[in-house]
Each structure stands twice: as structure tokens, then as C-alpha cells.
Scaffold this motif. Structure first.
Motif, PDB file in Angstrom:
ATOM      1  N   LEU A 102      22.602   1.679  49.327  1.00 11.60           N
ATOM      2  CA  LEU A 102      21.479   0.747  49.394  1.00 11.60           C
ATOM      3  C   LEU A 102      20.223   1.344  48.757  1.00 11.60           C
ATOM      4  CD1 LEU A 102      21.925  -0.730  52.982  1.00 11.60           C
ATOM      5  CD2 LEU A 102      22.223  -1.930  50.807  1.00 11.60           C
ATOM      6  N   ALA A 103      19.973   2.630  48.990  1.00 11.10           N
ATOM      7  CA  ALA A 103      18.803   3.289  48.402  1.00 11.10           C
ATOM      8  C   ALA A 103      18.911   3.306  46.881  1.00 11.10           C
ATOM      9  CB  ALA A 103      18.666   4.711  48.951  1.00 11.10           C
ATOM     10  N   LEU A 104      20.109   3.555  46.357  1.00 11.41           N
ATOM     11  CA  LEU A 104      20.306   3.509  44.897  1.00 11.41           C
ATOM     12  C   LEU A 104      20.007   2.117  44.358  1.00 11.41           C
ATOM     13  CD1 LEU A 104      23.576   5.526  44.176  1.00 11.41           C
ATOM     14  CD2 LEU A 104      21.300   5.979  43.264  1.00 11.41           C
ATOM     15  N   GLY A 105      20.525   1.110  45.042  1.00  7.64           N
ATOM     16  CA  GLY A 105      20.306  -0.266  44.605  1.00  7.64           C
ATOM     17  C   GLY A 105      18.836  -0.660  44.643  1.00  7.64           C
TER      18      GLY A 105
ATOM     19  N   TRP B  11      16.605  -1.545  41.403  1.00 11.40           N
ATOM     20  CA  TRP B  11      15.994  -2.879  41.329  1.00 11.40           C
ATOM     21  C   TRP B  11      14.479  -2.785  41.190  1.00 11.40           C
ATOM     22  CZ3 TRP B  11      13.189  -5.722  45.212  1.00 11.40           C
ATOM     23  CH2 TRP B  11      12.930  -7.043  44.853  1.00 11.40           C
ATOM     24  N   LEU B  12      13.865  -1.963  42.054  1.00 11.95           N
ATOM     25  CA  LEU B  12      12.409  -1.837  41.994  1.00 11.95           C
ATOM     26  C   LEU B  12      11.948  -1.111  40.739  1.00 11.95           C
ATOM     27  CD1 LEU B  12      11.454  -1.037  45.703  1.00 11.95           C
ATOM     28  CD2 LEU B  12      11.111  -3.173  44.460  1.00 11.95           C
ATOM     29  N   GLY B  13      12.740  -0.174  40.263  1.00 11.04           N
ATOM     30  CA  GLY B  13      12.368   0.577  39.067  1.00 11.04           C
ATOM     31  C   GLY B  13      12.411  -0.259  37.805  1.00 11.04           C
ATOM     32  N   HIS B  14      13.318  -1.205  37.711  1.00 10.89           N
ATOM     33  CA  HIS B  14      13.479  -2.020  36.514  1.00 10.89           C
ATOM     34  C   HIS B  14      12.850  -3.402  36.640  1.00 10.89           C
ATOM     35  CE1 HIS B  14      16.555   1.047  35.945  1.00 10.89           C
ATOM     36  NE2 HIS B  14      16.383   0.824  34.642  1.00 10.89           N
ATOM     37  N   ALA B  15      12.481  -3.805  37.826  1.00 11.73           N
ATOM     38  CA  ALA B  15      11.963  -5.154  38.027  1.00 11.73           C
ATOM     39  C   ALA B  15      10.522  -5.288  37.569  1.00 11.73           C
ATOM     40  CB  ALA B  15      12.080  -5.560  39.499  1.00 11.73           C
ATOM     41  N   GLY B  16       9.798  -4.178  37.508  1.00 21.51           N
ATOM     42  CA  GLY B  16       8.398  -4.254  37.132  1.00 21.51           C
ATOM     43  C   GLY B  16       7.598  -5.089  38.117  1.00 21.51           C
TER      44      GLY B  16
ATOM     45  N   TRP C 233       0.912   4.279  43.486  1.00 24.59           N
ATOM     46  CA  TRP C 233       1.419   5.598  43.861  1.00 24.59           C
ATOM     47  C   TRP C 233       2.911   5.568  44.173  1.00 24.59           C
ATOM     48  CZ3 TRP C 233       3.648   6.122  48.623  1.00 24.59           C
ATOM     49  CH2 TRP C 233       3.351   5.139  49.580  1.00 24.59           C
ATOM     50  N   LEU C 234       3.416   4.393  44.571  1.00 21.61           N
ATOM     51  CA  LEU C 234       4.823   4.267  44.935  1.00 21.61           C
ATOM     52  C   LEU C 234       5.701   3.939  43.731  1.00 21.61           C
ATOM     53  CD1 LEU C 234       6.927   4.237  47.208  1.00 21.61           C
ATOM     54  CD2 LEU C 234       6.379   1.841  47.581  1.00 21.61           C
ATOM     55  N   SER C 235       5.157   3.226  42.766  1.00 24.23           N
ATOM     56  CA  SER C 235       5.983   2.772  41.640  1.00 24.23           C
ATOM     57  C   SER C 235       6.570   3.931  40.850  1.00 24.23           C
ATOM     58  CB  SER C 235       5.168   1.852  40.722  1.00 24.23           C
ATOM     59  OG  SER C 235       4.085   2.561  40.147  1.00 24.23           O
ATOM     60  N   GLY C 236       5.873   5.028  40.733  1.00 22.99           N
ATOM     61  CA  GLY C 236       6.402   6.180  40.006  1.00 22.99           C
ATOM     62  C   GLY C 236       7.341   7.039  40.834  1.00 22.99           C
ATOM     63  N   ARG C 237       7.442   6.756  42.120  1.00 25.35           N
ATOM     64  CA  ARG C 237       8.253   7.599  43.017  1.00 25.35           C
ATOM     65  C   ARG C 237       9.448   6.865  43.625  1.00 25.35           C
ATOM     66  NH1 ARG C 237       2.806   8.953  43.921  1.00 25.35           N
ATOM     67  NH2 ARG C 237       2.389  11.109  43.394  1.00 25.35           N
ATOM     68  N   VAL C 238       9.712   5.669  43.194  1.00 21.17           N
ATOM     69  CA  VAL C 238      10.833   4.897  43.741  1.00 21.17           C
ATOM     70  C   VAL C 238      12.158   5.612  43.496  1.00 21.17           C
ATOM     71  CG1 VAL C 238      12.139   2.765  43.393  1.00 21.17           C
ATOM     72  CG2 VAL C 238       9.687   2.676  43.678  1.00 21.17           C
ATOM     73  N   GLY C 239      12.268   6.313  42.402  1.00 19.87           N
ATOM     74  CA  GLY C 239      13.499   7.042  42.078  1.00 19.87           C
ATOM     75  C   GLY C 239      13.817   8.162  43.051  1.00 19.87           C
ATOM     76  N   TRP C 240      12.851   8.576  43.850  1.00 22.35           N
ATOM     77  CA  TRP C 240      13.077   9.633  44.835  1.00 22.35           C
ATOM     78  C   TRP C 240      13.864   9.127  46.036  1.00 22.35           C
ATOM     79  CZ3 TRP C 240       7.774  12.506  45.624  1.00 22.35           C
ATOM     80  CH2 TRP C 240       7.370  13.074  44.413  1.00 22.35           C
ATOM     81  N   LEU C 241      13.829   7.827  46.281  1.00 27.61           N
ATOM     82  CA  LEU C 241      14.445   7.260  47.476  1.00 27.61           C
ATOM     83  C   LEU C 241      15.911   7.677  47.662  1.00 27.61           C
ATOM     84  CD1 LEU C 241      14.073   5.448  49.956  1.00 27.61           C
ATOM     85  CD2 LEU C 241      14.735   3.504  48.522  1.00 27.61           C
TER      86      LEU C 241
ATOM     87  N   ALA D 269      18.919  13.570  53.623  1.00 27.47           N
ATOM     88  CA  ALA D 269      18.988  13.315  55.066  1.00 27.47           C
ATOM     89  C   ALA D 269      20.436  13.080  55.491  1.00 27.47           C
ATOM     90  CB  ALA D 269      18.122  12.111  55.432  1.00 27.47           C
ATOM     91  N   GLY D 270      21.187  12.356  54.675  1.00 22.49           N
ATOM     92  CA  GLY D 270      22.588  12.087  54.982  1.00 22.49           C
ATOM     93  C   GLY D 270      23.429  13.348  55.016  1.00 22.49           C
ATOM     94  N   VAL D 271      23.244  14.222  54.038  1.00 23.33           N
ATOM     95  CA  VAL D 271      24.008  15.483  54.006  1.00 23.33           C
ATOM     96  C   VAL D 271      23.693  16.317  55.244  1.00 23.33           C
ATOM     97  CG1 VAL D 271      24.220  17.698  52.785  1.00 23.33           C
ATOM     98  CG2 VAL D 271      24.322  15.561  51.509  1.00 23.33           C
TER      99      VAL D 271
END
Length: 186
Positions: free
Chosen positions: A49-52, A56-61, A68-76, A83-85
Motif C-alpha cells: 500500500l505504501a508503494l502504491g 500515485w502521489l508522486g506522479h499525480a502532481g 515539504w511533503l511532496s518531495g518526501r513521498v518516496g520515503w514512505l 518498520a515491517g522488518v
């Protein structure tokens, strides 16, 4: 007149609170694998879900996102993956070390919890039903969960991660003991 004897701490403080010893039995070591598989499935879904969401947010513009969040969405996905590991590798072992159970002649005693511990003592005479459950992962690993139910939800107890034969035998013994105690009371 009745006198009450109190135990005092060596430093002269007030009465000591009663100490509960850990219950005698651990759950099966296979419970570690059971919990790890459950966490892996859960965190794998969260990572997907985080990848999706990041894609989506990275390419949707989307203009509704703060700058401040738009440049960091890829970190999600990296944050969720890390956290999962940690959860998949550390939490099952920690949970195994904490979860314990014991059945005496008159009480079912369990200890659970990771950060805040819960000690639960269920009097055998208050037991209404005893259930044994097996999810599909538990069936694969030969494990089962026993649920001890009383009239009060807060008085009910559960022991997960027992070998299936132990859970079945324990459920039968508890049901018979509870039945015998109720018959003696009438």
C-alpha cells in the motif's frame, strides 16, 4: 480484635505490594514462526500500500499536498519497510519471551503484553466455556489457541501458540474441572 501483620521494605518504607511470579509454562517455540508469518503478511500488505500511495502521489502532481511533503513521498515505502522488518524479526521473539501460562487446581494464570504487562488469573470455578481454535497458519505449524471464557469479558483469558495436542487436552481438563466445581456448588 484481629491484628494485621504487614511486611515492610528494608528501607523502612510502607507495605510491599504482592509480587506475581511468572507463570510456569512458555508457549511453543513454533509460536515465533506463527507470529512472524502473521506480521510478515500484515507488513507486506502495508508495504504494498505504501508503494502504491507513493507512486500515485508522486506522479499525480496533486496540488493539495504540502510542499515539504511532496518531495518526501518516496520515503514512505522505506519507512514502512523498515518498520515491517523490525516487527517481523524482533516482535515475535519478544512476544515469545513474555507470553506464559499456567493452570493450577483452582486458577488459569496468564501473562501477556509487550510494553504494558497483563497478569490474568481466572478462577476455574468461573469458567463457562473453553474453546480451542486453529487458524490456517496455526494448522500448518501444529499450533492452537485456547480461549477460556467467563461471564465477564474482562475475566476471560486466551493462550495462543500452544501445541495442538496440549491445547486440546488442556481444554478438556479445564471444561471437566469447571463442570465438577459447578456441580459441587449446587
Amino acid at each position: 480484635m484481629t491484628s494485621v501483620r504487614r511486611t515492610h521494605q528494608k528501607d523502612g518504607g510502607g507495605p510491599r505490594p504482592p509480587r506475581l511470579r511468572p507463570p510456569e509454562n512458555r508457549v511453543s517455540p513454533r509460536a515465533i514462526a506463527h507470529w512472524a508469518i502473521e506480521y510478515l503478511l500484515l507488513w507486506g500488505l502495508a508495504f504494498g500500500l505504501a508503494l502504491g500511495v507513493a507512486a500515485w502521489l508522486g506522479h499525480a502532481g496533486w496540488s493539495g499536498m504540502p510542499g515539504w511533503l511532496s518531495g518526501r513521498v518516496g520515503w514512505l515505502p522505506y519507512i514502512v519497510g523498515t518498520a515491517g522488518v523490525l516487527m517481523v524479526t524482533a516482535a515475535p521473539v519478544w512476544r515469545y519471551r513474555v507470553h506464559r501460562w499456567e493452570v493450577s487446581a483452582d486458577v488459569v494464570y496468564t501473562r501477556t503484553g509487550w510494553f504494558s504487562r497483563e497478569w490474568l488469573l481466572v478462577p476455574v470455578g468461573r469458567i463457562q466455556t473453553v474453546d480451542t481454535e486453529q487458524g490456517w497458519i496455526e494448522r500448518l505449524l501444529g499450533l492452537a489457541t485456547i480461549k477460556v471464557n467467563t461471564a465477564s469479558h474482562t475475566g476471560s483469558s486466551e493462550v495462543a501458540g500452544l501445541p495442538a495436542d496440549v491445547a486440546t487436552r488442556l481444554a478438556e481438563q479445564l471444561a471437566h474441572r469447571a463442570h465438577d466445581l459447578r456441580d459441587d456448588a449446587t
